[in-house]
Scaffold this active site. Structure first.
Site, PDB file in Angstrom:
ATOM      1  N   HIS A  70    -125.656  20.206 -27.619  1.00  0.00           N
ATOM      2  CA  HIS A  70    -127.011  20.728 -27.425  1.00  0.00           C
ATOM      3  C   HIS A  70    -127.430  21.624 -28.570  1.00  0.00           C
ATOM      4  O   HIS A  70    -126.620  22.008 -29.427  1.00  0.00           O
ATOM      5  CB  HIS A  70    -127.113  21.477 -26.091  1.00  0.00           C
ATOM      6  CG  HIS A  70    -126.233  22.694 -25.977  1.00  0.00           C
ATOM      7  ND1 HIS A  70    -126.562  23.917 -26.512  1.00  0.00           N
ATOM      8  CD2 HIS A  70    -125.030  22.875 -25.368  1.00  0.00           C
ATOM      9  CE1 HIS A  70    -125.618  24.796 -26.247  1.00  0.00           C
ATOM     10  NE2 HIS A  70    -124.665  24.188 -25.560  1.00  0.00           N
TER      11      HIS A  70
ATOM     12  N   CYS B 289    -119.001  23.870 -24.794  1.00  0.00           N
ATOM     13  CA  CYS B 289    -119.977  22.894 -25.257  1.00  0.00           C
ATOM     14  C   CYS B 289    -120.055  22.882 -26.781  1.00  0.00           C
ATOM     15  O   CYS B 289    -119.582  23.785 -27.457  1.00  0.00           O
ATOM     16  CB  CYS B 289    -121.352  23.190 -24.677  1.00  0.00           C
ATOM     17  SG  CYS B 289    -121.524  22.706 -22.945  1.00  0.00           S
TER      18      CYS B 289
END
Length: 318
Positions: free
Chosen positions: A208, A224
């Site tokens: 992301h 992440c």
């Protein structure tokens, strides 16, 4: 940013040595100078792309400003310029851009993420007759206790302007600090996912964007993979659902350029045992195997020094 255990990883894939392939790719039909920064034609010989170069800092530049413009991350720019101030390089200061890369010794398909290198490689599909290429971007990954999981997975969904639901661990820690976290953070400037997110087939893990780009090139997330906003936007619409994502930990990389000259590169290992004597012997053996009779190109002392420094610099094999 994921509190969940890693039971669902399809295949654990830890690689402590990346010996680059020296296979032929399709013949190039364009010049690398015509491609965007960080985009390269796959070499016909060898496994190295890009080049190291220098730029001159302006009065108001920080090293992080320069790094972002030139497609490198925090650790990369810091290690390439150890004597330059991070926040005030100074007008006229020469800054080294570590823009040369040894391609990971993995299948050249989909996305390959090398957590040791803090870098993502994307091999986009090309039309018939087009030259195969690679794109590479700096990333942020999981910090200690929140290591980014290793293994082969795939993309499952793309979310534009995602909402963020802070996991229970973050909400608990925030409450303990006396600053309770919201149950949901809507899209906008305060959203740590940025404007684009690509979900992986590992529950809770994403590739992301970020609202804190200075953290790109650092181990700072909860697992992440973070990208600069412009980088995730660049790949977001071009990465199909179902794209393979291979997450590896390869702190040692060996490469050869188009002339056959050898190079070695080492990063800080997440595994404290990664640089033992067996590793040293294996690296030298792999170099000598590729070099054939030219065994003077690899010596234990040089390889040992590169592994000890582990500063990410690509060093010619003498």
């Amino acid at each position: 940013m994921n509190p969940h255990p890693l039971q669902t990883i399809k295949q654990l894939c830890v690689s402590s040595i990346a010996l680059g392939a020296w296979l032929f790719a399709s013949s190039a039909t364009a010049d690398n100078s015509e491609l965007p920064k960080g985009h390269f034609l796959l070499p016909e010989v060898g496994n190295m792309v890009g080049q190291v170069y220098t730029v001159t800092a302006a009065e108001d530049d920080t090293l992080l400003d320069i790094a972002r413009i030139h497609n490198v991350g925090y650790e990369e720019i810091r290690m390439a310029n150890p004597d330059v101030s991070l926040w005030v390089p100074g007008e006229g200061t020469e800054v080294t851009i570590p823009g040369q890369f040894i391609l990971p010794d993995e299948e050249r398909t989909g996305i390959v993420i090398n957590v040791a290198e803090l870098r993502l490689y994307y091999y986009p599909d090309v039309e018939a007759g087009e030259a195969p290429r690679v794109e590479t971007y700096p990333i942020g990954i999981g910090r200690d206790a929140y290591n980014t999981p290793l293994g082969i997975t795939e993309t499952t969904m793309r979310l534009e302007n995602p909402a963020w639901y802070p996991p229970e661990s973050i909400r608990r820690e925030a409450a303990e600090r006396g600053d309770p976290a919201p149950a949901v953070v809507p899209p906008g400037a305060d959203n740590p996912l940025g404007k684009y997110a690509i979900l992986l087939d590992i529950p809770g893990y994403l590739i992301h964007g970020t609202n804190q780009p200075d953290g790109i090139g650092m181990r700072a997330s909860r697992g992440c993979i973070r990208m600069h906003p412009e980088d995730i936007e660049s790949v977001f619409w071009r990465v199909p659902v179902g794209t393979q994502v291979n997450i590896i930990d390869s702190p040692i990389k060996v490469g050869w350029d188009t002339s056959g000259k050898g190079y070695i590169q080492a990063f800080t290992a997440t595994d404290e045992n990664a640089y033992g004597m067996d590793t040293l012997l294996n690296v030298v053996g792999l170099i000598e195997e590729h070099e054939g009779d030219n065994t003077h190109s690899a010596n234990y002392e040089q390889v040992r020094e590169v592994l000890e420094r582990a500063n990410g610099q690509i060093v010619p094999l003498s």
